[in-house]
Motif scaffolding. Structure first.
Motif, PDB file in Angstrom:
ATOM      1  N   HIS A 138     -39.624 -80.504  22.725  1.00 48.50           N
ATOM      2  CA  HIS A 138     -40.138 -81.283  23.856  1.00 48.50           C
ATOM      3  C   HIS A 138     -40.938 -80.334  24.750  1.00 48.50           C
ATOM      4  O   HIS A 138     -40.554 -80.049  25.897  1.00 48.50           O
ATOM      5  N   THR A 139     -42.043 -79.838  24.225  1.00 52.22           N
ATOM      6  CA  THR A 139     -42.771 -78.784  24.931  1.00 52.22           C
ATOM      7  C   THR A 139     -43.400 -79.264  26.236  1.00 52.22           C
ATOM      8  O   THR A 139     -43.524 -78.482  27.182  1.00 52.22           O
ATOM      9  N   ASP A 140     -43.790 -80.538  26.307  1.00 54.66           N
ATOM     10  CA  ASP A 140     -44.380 -81.039  27.557  1.00 54.66           C
ATOM     11  C   ASP A 140     -43.350 -80.995  28.683  1.00 54.66           C
ATOM     12  O   ASP A 140     -43.674 -80.584  29.816  1.00 54.66           O
ATOM     13  N   LEU A 141     -42.120 -81.405  28.377  1.00 57.71           N
ATOM     14  CA  LEU A 141     -41.057 -81.353  29.382  1.00 57.71           C
ATOM     15  C   LEU A 141     -40.747 -79.901  29.749  1.00 57.71           C
ATOM     16  O   LEU A 141     -40.506 -79.585  30.921  1.00 57.71           O
ATOM     17  N   ALA A 142     -40.750 -79.042  28.750  1.00 52.26           N
ATOM     18  CA  ALA A 142     -40.469 -77.628  29.007  1.00 52.26           C
ATOM     19  C   ALA A 142     -41.504 -77.028  29.942  1.00 52.26           C
ATOM     20  O   ALA A 142     -41.162 -76.290  30.875  1.00 52.26           O
ATOM     21  N   LEU A 143     -42.767 -77.340  29.736  1.00 47.34           N
ATOM     22  CA  LEU A 143     -43.828 -76.806  30.593  1.00 47.34           C
ATOM     23  C   LEU A 143     -43.700 -77.320  32.024  1.00 47.34           C
ATOM     24  O   LEU A 143     -43.962 -76.582  32.985  1.00 47.34           O
ATOM     25  N   ILE A 144     -43.280 -78.558  32.186  1.00 46.04           N
ATOM     26  CA  ILE A 144     -43.063 -79.103  33.535  1.00 46.04           C
ATOM     27  C   ILE A 144     -41.957 -78.323  34.237  1.00 46.04           C
ATOM     28  O   ILE A 144     -42.074 -77.954  35.413  1.00 46.04           O
ATOM     29  N   ASP A 145     -40.855 -78.055  33.510  1.00 45.78           N
ATOM     30  CA  ASP A 145     -39.753 -77.294  34.105  1.00 45.78           C
ATOM     31  C   ASP A 145     -40.177 -75.866  34.442  1.00 45.78           C
ATOM     32  O   ASP A 145     -39.765 -75.301  35.466  1.00 45.78           O
ATOM     33  N   LEU A 146     -40.987 -75.267  33.612  1.00 45.24           N
ATOM     34  CA  LEU A 146     -41.442 -73.897  33.872  1.00 45.24           C
ATOM     35  C   LEU A 146     -42.377 -73.835  35.076  1.00 45.24           C
ATOM     36  O   LEU A 146     -42.337 -72.869  35.853  1.00 45.24           O
TER      37      LEU A 146
END
Length: 283
Positions: free
Chosen positions: A220-228
């Motif tokens: 879920h890279t899109d969610l990961a980028l939001i968290d980062l």
């Protein structure tokens, strides 16, 4: 002649206090010097006290303090020797065992650290520091069953322990239990507290980095980028944020962005050796 006599008298007056110092006075001066960050002076006072009364049972404390001073000076082998001398005098002293165990970890001697933490837990079954650090050692050794046991014992004692919950979430992630890991991290992010006080901003930012890592594993890279991005907005000094984001960018073939993040991670403390291969892949 008079000048010579006067000089001798002044020298003698100055020398008297040094010879008159007692074991207790030297010990107190060592503490004061340590508090003032005069570490070399503190070490000198401790060594004088040890020489003055080599059989004093309180030397266990002096050797322990000497070990801590040497550790702060990054003289790790001498610090280890001092802690061991202290434990030879007082082998069941929990604070000294904890200090030596922590030093063993710094030296990469994880198994010796585990032994010391286990000795502490034999005496104090609810010692939270020993439970947390032994769980970490077990996790590093991939003894996940033993790690889980220690984390669960810790969380029974302190259900809102930041390090305990984060450690268990990391363990769940390593075992592939991603939903359980996310559940733990989601609750921590929602709570914003460790049960006694609000979680500090740097530690709160790390929760977003940890959750991004789980999301990355789940693709879920899109969610990961939001968290980062949220982690960066909270605290831009966390090297793990840039390392994780760089890995995601690299997986997306965004090599320029990945390279920038890896270089940022190195500038913030990540060892060059850890990202050398990643940087090579950015070319």
């Amino acid at each position: 002649m008079k000048k010579l006599i006067l000089s001798c008298l002044l020298w003698g007056a100055a020398a008297v206090p040094a010879f008159a110092q007692t074991y207790e006075e030297l010990s107190e001066r060592a503490v004061a010097a340590t508090e003032q960050d005069s570490l070399a002076q503190a070490e000198e006072y401790i060594r004088k006290a040890l020489k003055l009364e080599p059989a004093n049972p309180h030397n266990a404390l002096l050797f322990s303090n000497l070990g801590t001073i040497q550790r702060r000076q990054r003289d790790y082998e001498k610090a280890l020797e001092s802690y061991t001398f202290a434990l030879n005098i007082a082998p069941r002293t929990v604070p000294i065992l904890l200090n030596r165990a922590a030093l063993y970890l710094e030296l990469g001697k994880d198994e010796l650290a585990r032994v010391d933490y286990s000795l502490v837990l034999d005496m104090e079954t609810g010692n939270q520091e020993a439970l947390l650090m032994r769980a970490y050692i077990y996790r590093q050794k991939r003894d996940y069953k033993a790690a889980r046991s220690d984390y669960e014992r810790l969380l029974k004692l302190n259900p809102l322990s930041y390090n305990g919950r984060l450690g268990l979430a990391t363990l769940e992630q390593k075992e592939g239990n991603y939903e359980e890991a996310l559940s733990l991290l989601n609750r921590m992010i929602a709570d914003k507290t460790d049960g006694t006080a609000q979680i500090s901003t740097p530690l709160y930012a790390l929760l977003y980095v940890a959750r991004a890592g789980v999301e990355q594993d789940m693709k879920h890279t899109d969610l990961a980028l939001i968290d980062l991005e949220e982690a960066v907005s909270l605290d831009a000094s966390q090297p793990e944020t840039y390392l994780t984001r760089g890995q995601i960018y690299l997986s997306q073939k965004k090599k320029d962005l990945a390279k920038r993040d890896f270089e940022k991670a190195v500038s913030l403390g990540i060892p060059q050796s850890e990202v050398r291969e990643l940087l090579q892949r950015c070319k």
